[in-house]
Design a protein around this motif. Structure first.
Motif, PDB file in Angstrom:
ATOM      1  N   LEU A 366      57.549  88.257 -43.191  1.00 30.12           N
ATOM      2  CA  LEU A 366      58.116  86.917 -42.329  1.00 30.12           C
ATOM      3  C   LEU A 366      57.197  86.180 -41.709  1.00 30.12           C
ATOM      4  CD1 LEU A 366      60.714  85.955 -40.861  1.00 30.12           C
ATOM      5  CD2 LEU A 366      60.508  87.908 -39.053  1.00 30.12           C
ATOM      6  N   GLY A 367      56.059  86.824 -41.092  1.00 33.03           N
ATOM      7  CA  GLY A 367      55.037  86.107 -40.509  1.00 33.03           C
ATOM      8  C   GLY A 367      54.720  85.262 -41.341  1.00 33.03           C
ATOM      9  N   ALA A 368      54.531  85.291 -42.785  1.00 38.90           N
ATOM     10  CA  ALA A 368      53.754  84.357 -43.840  1.00 38.90           C
ATOM     11  C   ALA A 368      54.864  83.240 -43.968  1.00 38.90           C
ATOM     12  CB  ALA A 368      53.401  85.131 -45.031  1.00 38.90           C
ATOM     13  N   VAL A 369      55.932  83.570 -44.076  1.00 39.37           N
ATOM     14  CA  VAL A 369      56.985  82.674 -44.399  1.00 39.37           C
ATOM     15  C   VAL A 369      57.135  81.547 -43.249  1.00 39.37           C
ATOM     16  CG1 VAL A 369      59.528  82.194 -44.719  1.00 39.37           C
ATOM     17  CG2 VAL A 369      58.099  83.816 -46.143  1.00 39.37           C
ATOM     18  N   LEU A 370      57.169  82.017 -42.081  1.00 45.58           N
ATOM     19  CA  LEU A 370      57.315  81.157 -40.883  1.00 45.58           C
ATOM     20  C   LEU A 370      56.159  80.355 -40.792  1.00 45.58           C
ATOM     21  CD1 LEU A 370      58.612  83.777 -38.284  1.00 45.58           C
ATOM     22  CD2 LEU A 370      60.019  82.297 -39.579  1.00 45.58           C
ATOM     23  N   CYS A 371      54.898  80.778 -41.043  1.00 41.52           N
ATOM     24  CA  CYS A 371      53.869  79.880 -40.849  1.00 41.52           C
ATOM     25  C   CYS A 371      53.852  78.860 -42.086  1.00 41.52           C
ATOM     26  CB  CYS A 371      52.593  80.898 -40.994  1.00 41.52           C
ATOM     27  SG  CYS A 371      51.058  79.776 -40.712  1.00 41.52           S
ATOM     28  N   ASP A 372      54.201  79.281 -43.189  1.00 38.99           N
ATOM     29  CA  ASP A 372      54.405  77.923 -44.182  1.00 38.99           C
ATOM     30  C   ASP A 372      55.541  77.250 -43.776  1.00 38.99           C
ATOM     31  OD1 ASP A 372      52.438  79.633 -45.799  1.00 38.99           O
ATOM     32  OD2 ASP A 372      53.998  80.358 -46.843  1.00 38.99           O
ATOM     33  N   LEU A 395      59.388  83.017 -30.009  1.00 33.10           N
ATOM     34  CA  LEU A 395      59.557  83.587 -28.417  1.00 33.10           C
ATOM     35  C   LEU A 395      59.366  84.786 -28.484  1.00 33.10           C
ATOM     36  CD1 LEU A 395      62.265  81.007 -27.269  1.00 33.10           C
ATOM     37  CD2 LEU A 395      59.952  80.995 -26.837  1.00 33.10           C
ATOM     38  N   ASN A 396      59.919  85.646 -29.418  1.00 36.02           N
ATOM     39  CA  ASN A 396      59.820  87.120 -29.636  1.00 36.02           C
ATOM     40  C   ASN A 396      58.795  87.668 -30.662  1.00 36.02           C
ATOM     41  OD1 ASN A 396      61.953  87.250 -27.709  1.00 36.02           O
ATOM     42  ND2 ASN A 396      63.424  86.919 -29.261  1.00 36.02           N
ATOM     43  N   ALA A 397      57.713  86.878 -31.018  1.00 33.55           N
ATOM     44  CA  ALA A 397      56.902  87.343 -32.009  1.00 33.55           C
ATOM     45  C   ALA A 397      55.960  88.430 -31.462  1.00 33.55           C
ATOM     46  CB  ALA A 397      56.241  86.197 -32.381  1.00 33.55           C
ATOM     47  N   PRO A 398      55.502  89.175 -32.313  1.00 34.69           N
ATOM     48  CA  PRO A 398      54.364  90.513 -31.567  1.00 34.69           C
ATOM     49  C   PRO A 398      53.148  89.536 -31.081  1.00 34.69           C
ATOM     50  CG  PRO A 398      55.138  90.800 -33.896  1.00 34.69           C
ATOM     51  CD  PRO A 398      55.623  89.527 -33.487  1.00 34.69           C
ATOM     52  N   GLU A 399      52.562  90.142 -30.322  1.00 32.91           N
ATOM     53  CA  GLU A 399      51.320  89.595 -29.648  1.00 32.91           C
ATOM     54  C   GLU A 399      50.251  89.062 -30.758  1.00 32.91           C
ATOM     55  OE1 GLU A 399      50.043  92.068 -26.694  1.00 32.91           O
ATOM     56  OE2 GLU A 399      51.772  91.997 -25.315  1.00 32.91           O
ATOM     57  N   GLY A 400      50.068  89.857 -31.549  1.00 29.79           N
ATOM     58  CA  GLY A 400      49.069  89.480 -32.362  1.00 29.79           C
ATOM     59  C   GLY A 400      49.023  88.173 -33.445  1.00 29.79           C
ATOM     60  N   TYR A 401      50.611  87.913 -33.466  1.00 25.55           N
ATOM     61  CA  TYR A 401      50.933  86.904 -34.343  1.00 25.55           C
ATOM     62  C   TYR A 401      50.262  85.481 -33.996  1.00 25.55           C
ATOM     63  CZ  TYR A 401      53.797  83.887 -37.522  1.00 25.55           C
ATOM     64  OH  TYR A 401      54.171  83.135 -38.689  1.00 25.55           O
ATOM     65  N   GLY A 402      50.025  85.207 -32.791  1.00 25.41           N
ATOM     66  CA  GLY A 402      49.148  83.824 -32.514  1.00 25.41           C
ATOM     67  C   GLY A 402      47.805  83.856 -33.165  1.00 25.41           C
ATOM     68  N   ARG A 403      47.216  84.963 -33.302  1.00 25.06           N
ATOM     69  CA  ARG A 403      46.055  84.925 -34.031  1.00 25.06           C
ATOM     70  C   ARG A 403      46.018  84.384 -35.459  1.00 25.06           C
ATOM     71  NH1 ARG A 403      41.420  83.161 -33.686  1.00 25.06           N
ATOM     72  NH2 ARG A 403      41.241  83.953 -31.684  1.00 25.06           N
ATOM     73  N   ASN A 408      45.614  80.530 -39.778  1.00 32.47           N
ATOM     74  CA  ASN A 408      46.408  79.706 -40.838  1.00 32.47           C
ATOM     75  C   ASN A 408      46.897  78.583 -40.769  1.00 32.47           C
ATOM     76  OD1 ASN A 408      46.491  82.210 -43.077  1.00 32.47           O
ATOM     77  ND2 ASN A 408      46.755  83.318 -41.179  1.00 32.47           N
ATOM     78  N   ASP A 409      46.276  77.886 -39.839  1.00 36.96           N
ATOM     79  CA  ASP A 409      46.510  76.201 -39.449  1.00 36.96           C
ATOM     80  C   ASP A 409      47.972  76.261 -39.225  1.00 36.96           C
ATOM     81  OD1 ASP A 409      44.059  75.515 -40.457  1.00 36.96           O
ATOM     82  OD2 ASP A 409      44.847  75.588 -42.433  1.00 36.96           O
ATOM     83  N   GLY A 410      48.408  77.258 -38.136  1.00 35.77           N
ATOM     84  CA  GLY A 410      49.864  77.111 -37.710  1.00 35.77           C
ATOM     85  C   GLY A 410      49.880  76.719 -36.544  1.00 35.77           C
ATOM     86  N   ILE A 411      48.764  76.342 -35.601  1.00 33.88           N
ATOM     87  CA  ILE A 411      48.887  75.808 -34.022  1.00 33.88           C
ATOM     88  C   ILE A 411      49.043  74.249 -34.456  1.00 33.88           C
ATOM     89  CG2 ILE A 411      47.797  75.600 -32.134  1.00 33.88           C
ATOM     90  CD1 ILE A 411      48.673  78.388 -32.762  1.00 33.88           C
ATOM     91  N   ALA A 412      48.329  73.584 -34.840  1.00 36.49           N
ATOM     92  CA  ALA A 412      48.630  72.035 -34.819  1.00 36.49           C
ATOM     93  C   ALA A 412      50.108  71.663 -35.323  1.00 36.49           C
ATOM     94  CB  ALA A 412      47.787  71.369 -35.949  1.00 36.49           C
ATOM     95  N   PRO A 413      50.771  72.448 -36.060  1.00 38.75           N
ATOM     96  CA  PRO A 413      52.190  71.981 -36.317  1.00 38.75           C
ATOM     97  C   PRO A 413      53.031  72.101 -35.021  1.00 38.75           C
ATOM     98  CG  PRO A 413      51.423  73.081 -38.077  1.00 38.75           C
ATOM     99  CD  PRO A 413      50.377  73.385 -37.310  1.00 38.75           C
ATOM    100  N   LEU A 414      52.612  73.109 -34.109  1.00 40.59           N
ATOM    101  CA  LEU A 414      53.400  73.551 -33.170  1.00 40.59           C
ATOM    102  C   LEU A 414      52.994  72.484 -32.247  1.00 40.59           C
ATOM    103  CD1 LEU A 414      52.964  77.451 -32.745  1.00 40.59           C
ATOM    104  CD2 LEU A 414      54.991  76.175 -33.227  1.00 40.59           C
ATOM    105  N   VAL A 415      51.812  71.995 -31.994  1.00 40.11           N
ATOM    106  CA  VAL A 415      51.553  70.787 -31.128  1.00 40.11           C
ATOM    107  C   VAL A 415      52.332  69.437 -31.235  1.00 40.11           C
ATOM    108  CG1 VAL A 415      49.714  69.411 -30.326  1.00 40.11           C
ATOM    109  CG2 VAL A 415      49.326  71.917 -30.637  1.00 40.11           C
TER     110      VAL A 415
END
Length: 449
Positions: A366-372, A395-403, A408-415
């Motif tokens: 799930l984590g990999a698909v969400l990031c993609d 909003l309910n993701a595990p704490e370690g998912y932010g890392r 995996n270049d997932g922060i820039a899309p959120l911004v």
């Protein structure tokens, strides 16, 4: 207007022996002509999909006419007759025409209980007129949807209930589920993303898809009749089993699978007690498959929960060919969006001990698909709605998912999403603080996490 539409439906129904009420309703309006049931469905669907289309019924006071009631009863009668004729039980349909709903319900329940399970229905499908059955189910789903929307406009709950009461009998709801679970391939094509509105070569009517739509329409809503139908379906012995088998079946076209997932999502949100029943059905199916394969490990529950089934379907929808999101007619973005919303609803049902915990493999997938999904462009509006659903799930993701997102270049899309959502509030602000908050708060909270 409503009265006219109901009479046109009565004229289009395949009934060689219409009830007296139907004959009287048609005799009252000599302008009604016999027509195609598919044409009736096309025209009603156009009204439902047109902005403001249903609003034309706001001042219509004919919802209480006998034609409206008989149209619902006529659909009920025609669906059962489509099943009865191939079985050679044609003399049984007189019981379904009883003026008393209770007597009609008992007669319908007796007949539906006599039908074989979904697997056995496959044996008989070549004897059924699948085109007719598909058309009847499509018309039934549209009729229930139309009836529900018009009743909201007119605040005519009692009238609405009487018009569709026979279509929401427990026996009818289970019949929809049986047809949804039946092995009736819709087409010879191997494309999993065929558009439901585009006929394929050697196409067969997609009876399971329209049955899934009927099941959704019969159980979606808060009125007494619909709530009772939903409860009866969940409490039934086989209801959730039919639904889970339909979810797990491979080789289904996307429009059908979307309709199945929508039922799952709705039950999770509207009836949380359905979750353990769906979980049990999945474990039972997994145990049967393990016995057939000679695999008797003790990890069945963790590997085969509702989360696993939904995430596996999500991964297939995203990774199947052609590359996601496909053409404008490709329904996979709709399917992905529905699954993400179902997962969010499932995640917010509390810590029910009967709800299985997703396995580590499932969470990693799930984590990999969400990031993609986050890395797709914002230009495609359907994909952007998928990205917003991803944000809500974060909003309910595990704490370690932010890392993981950082690596995996997932922060820039959120911004980028925050920038776009903020622009919507500033530029297209409608002075509604609740709407403004709903636009900006989820992405802000996701970034803060």
């Amino acid at each position: 207007m409503a009265d006219h539409i109901a009479k046109r439906l009565l004229a289009a129904l395949p009934s060689s022996e219409p009830s007296a009420a139907a004959e009287n309703a048609l005799d009252d309006d000599p302008t009604i002509q016999n027509g195609s049931l598919e044409k009736w469905s096309d025209e009603l669907e156009c009204i439902l999909l047109t902005n403001g289309g249903v609003q034309r019924f706001r001042e219509d006071t004919t919802m209480e006419s006998s034609a409206m009631k008989e149209a619902g009863n006529g659909l009920h009668r025609a669906i059962l007759k489509a099943v009865v004729v191939p079985r050679g039980d044609g003399d049984r349909n007189s019981d379904w025409d009883d003026d008393d709903d209770t007597a009609a319900n008992e007669a319908t329940e007796d007949f539906v209980d006599s039908l074989p399970g979904a697997d056995a229905l496959d044996v008989a499908n070549s004897e059924m007129d699948l085109g007719l059955l598909s058309s009847l189910l499509r018309a039934t789903g549209l009729f229930m949807r139309w009836n529900s929307q018009v009743s909201l406009i007119q605040s005519s709950d009692d009238v609405s209930k009487s018009c569709v009461s026979r279509l929401k009998f427990k026996s009818m709801v289970l019949l929809y589920a049986k047809f949804m679970d039946a092995e009736i391939p819709p087409t010879t094509t191997t494309s999993p993303t065929i558009d439901a509105t585009t006929p394929a070569t050697n196409a067969r009517p997609d009876v399971p898809r329209f049955a899934a739509i009927c099941l959704f329409r019969a159980t979606y809503g808060d009125d007494a009749t619909t709530s009772a139908a939903r409860k009866l379906f969940v409490d039934s012995l086989d209801g959730c089993s039919y639904l889970m088998r339909s979810l797990l079946r491979g080789g289904q076209p996307v429009p059908r699978l979307f309709s199945v997932v929508r039922n799952v999502h709705h039950l999770i949100a509207a009836c949380p007690k359905s979750i353990p029943k769906m979980e049990l059905a999945l474990r039972t199916l997994a145990a049967i498959n393990d016995d057939d394969d000679g695999d008797n490990d003790n990890d069945t529950e963790q590997r085969n929960g509702l989360s696993e089934a939904l995430v596996a379907t999500l991964a297939w929808a995203y990774r199947s060919d052609p590359p996601f999101p496909g053409s404008d007619s490709d329904r996979r973005p709709d399917l992905v969006l529905e699954i993400l919303r179902a997962l969010y609803a499932l995640d917010n049902t509390g810590n029910d001990p009967s709800k299985s915990r997703p396995s580590d493999d499932t969470m990693n997938l799930l984590g990999a698909v969400l990031c993609d999904l986050l890395r797709f462009s914002n230009a495609n509006e359907r994909v952007y709605q998928v990205k917003l659903a991803v944000v809500t799930l974060l909003l309910n993701a595990p704490e370690g998912y932010g890392r993981y997102l950082v690596d995996n270049d997932g922060i820039a899309p959120l911004v980028d999403i925050l920038s776009r959502q903020t622009s919507l509030v500033v530029i297209e602000r409608n002075h509604n603080s609740s709407d403004d908050a709903a636009t900006v708060v989820p992405i802000t909270l996701a970034l803060l996490r």
